[in-house]
Design an enzyme around this catalytic site. Structure first.
Site, short mmCIF file in Angstrom:
data_model
loop_
_atom_site.label_atom_id
_atom_site.label_comp_id
_atom_site.label_asym_id
_atom_site.label_seq_id
_atom_site.Cartn_x
_atom_site.Cartn_y
_atom_site.Cartn_z
N GLU A 86 33.68 46.06 35.52
CA GLU A 86 34.73 46.84 35.62
C GLU A 86 34.77 48.06 34.77
O GLU A 86 34.63 47.81 33.67
CB GLU A 86 36.22 46.26 35.76
CG GLU A 86 37.48 47.13 35.67
CD GLU A 86 38.75 45.86 35.34
OE1 GLU A 86 39.04 45.25 36.19
OE2 GLU A 86 39.16 46.26 34.10
N PRO A 139 39.19 54.64 34.59
CA PRO A 139 39.14 56.20 34.38
C PRO A 139 39.84 56.63 33.06
O PRO A 139 40.81 56.29 32.39
CB PRO A 139 39.99 56.59 35.69
CG PRO A 139 40.93 55.55 36.09
CD PRO A 139 40.40 54.27 35.30
N THR A 149 39.74 50.78 37.66
CA THR A 149 41.05 50.63 37.93
C THR A 149 41.86 51.56 37.94
O THR A 149 41.62 52.83 38.17
CB THR A 149 41.37 50.03 36.44
OG1 THR A 149 41.44 50.99 35.38
CG2 THR A 149 40.78 48.82 35.79
N HIS A 167 40.62 49.81 42.70
CA HIS A 167 41.99 49.08 42.72
C HIS A 167 42.92 50.13 43.36
O HIS A 167 42.59 51.13 43.28
CB HIS A 167 42.27 48.98 41.16
CG HIS A 167 41.42 47.84 40.20
ND1 HIS A 167 41.92 47.27 39.28
CD2 HIS A 167 39.93 47.72 40.34
CE1 HIS A 167 40.78 46.62 38.87
NE2 HIS A 167 39.74 46.81 39.46
N GLY A 191 50.79 45.74 41.66
CA GLY A 191 50.81 46.73 40.75
C GLY A 191 52.19 46.53 39.78
O GLY A 191 52.93 45.78 40.19
N ALA A 195 51.92 42.29 47.20
CA ALA A 195 50.40 42.69 47.51
C ALA A 195 50.12 42.09 49.00
O ALA A 195 49.33 42.77 49.69
CB ALA A 195 49.54 41.96 46.68
N GLN A 217 41.96 37.37 37.21
CA GLN A 217 42.66 37.81 36.01
C GLN A 217 41.67 37.10 34.92
O GLN A 217 41.26 36.17 35.05
CB GLN A 217 43.86 37.54 35.90
CG GLN A 217 45.02 38.37 36.93
CD GLN A 217 45.24 39.73 36.29
OE1 GLN A 217 44.42 40.33 35.53
NE2 GLN A 217 46.35 40.30 36.81
N TYR A 244 34.45 42.83 32.42
CA TYR A 244 35.25 43.94 32.06
C TYR A 244 34.58 44.66 30.91
O TYR A 244 34.63 44.25 29.89
CB TYR A 244 36.65 43.51 31.44
CG TYR A 244 37.45 42.56 32.68
CD1 TYR A 244 37.94 43.02 33.80
CD2 TYR A 244 37.70 41.49 32.20
CE1 TYR A 244 38.53 42.30 34.51
CE2 TYR A 244 38.54 40.33 33.05
CZ TYR A 244 38.74 41.06 34.28
OH TYR A 244 39.45 40.25 35.06
#
Length: 289
Positions: free
Chosen positions: A16, A19, A47, A76, A107, A123, A175, A267
């Site tokens: 992951e 930006p 993300t 995402h 979100g 979601a 997560q 991550y």
């Protein structure tokens, strides 16, 4: 081949990234991606800011990943505060640039948000909307082995996950969860509830004391005894902490692999050097030119 197909054949491996902010250059992240590609990841996810903030840079990064020809980009995507018409335009734009894998999220609101909730509250509504209107997408759904902080019980949380599966989710991305025993307990609960999707496990590298504690607490994630010992023993010495944290992360990867996971998702924190050390030390992937 799409991601669920890969996970049916073997454990997938991925990263992951996030930006840069609008006022920051994109080149450092593109450079990081060039190094991450050397590990031949099956996909790289990018993300997306709270309430859809920074979405433009997300599109830019996803397009760069796609155009590299090195791997599958996964965007995402959050629905909170977003209208159906705007979501349609944005999803079509992703398809137009060749991005057809998505992590569908409710979100969180940005700080100081004063807008509406948008057309969707949850979601599962976004998942259903994508599946009906844009069936080309492969949809990942978020799962939390330690329960979403806003859910009152595991029964409630797992029920929401079951609904997301039944509305069209293709695989689960977890997560942050440092507690592998808790993950195994949670996975057993999913199986009993009829959730059969492959699970891609997110691993957060332990590199610095304060971010490690902050990210765990903000996600409602526990700090297991062995991690607490690393924090207690090395927390005041950043260099020693990083060394011990990398060792801890490698051991955590081994624990997850021995638990029989379907995918390993690192991550990267946009720090390719530290991530490369973790992967190389673990021996699970070699860096290729």
């Amino acid at each position: 081949m799409n991601i669920p197909q890969i996970m049916k054949e073997r454990m997938s491996f991925s990263f992951e990234v996030f930006p840069p902010k609008e006022d920051k250059p994109i080149e450092p992240l593109l450079n990081t991606l060039d190094y991450l590609y050397k590990f031949n990841p099956d996909f790289v996810s990018c993300t997306y800011g709270a309430g859809g903030t920074n979405a433009g840079r997300n599109v830019e990064i996803c397009k760069a990943i796609k155009d590299s020809g090195k791997t599958i980009p996964v965007t995402h995507f959050t629905c909170i505060g977003n209208s159906k018409e705007k979501i349609k335009r944005e999803l079509q734009n992703y398809l137009d640039i060749g991005v057809d894998h998505i992590l569908a999220l409710r979100g969180d609101y940005p700080k100081g948000w004063e807008g509406t909730r948008g057309d969707f509250n949850y979601a599962n509504e976004l998942v259903e909307f994508i599946k009906v209107n844009f069936p080309q997408f492969i949809i990942a759904i978020a799962g939390d082995p330690e329960k979403h902080v806003e859910c009152h019980s595991f029964d409630e949380d797992i029920s929401h996950l079951r609904v997301k599966q039944d509305y069209g989710g293709d695989y689960i991305m977890t997560q942050l969860c440092h507690d592998v025993d808790q993950f195994q307990w949670w996975r057993d609960r999913l199986n009993k509830s009829g959730i059969t999707l492959p699970i891609d496990v997110g691993v957060m590298p332990v590199l610095a004391k304060d971010p490690t504690i902050r990210m765990a607490l903000s996600n409602g994630s526990g700090i297991p005894r062995d991690l607490a010992e690393v924090i207690g023993r090395y927390g005041e010495n950043p260099e020693d902490f990083k060394k011990a944290g990398i060792e801890y992360t490698v051991k955590q990867i081994y624990k997850y692999m021995n638990a029989g996971i379907d995918g390993l998702h690192i991550y990267s924190l946009n720090k390719w050097e530290d991530v490369a050390e973790i992967i190389t030390t673990s021996g699970i992937r070699k860096m290729h030119d």
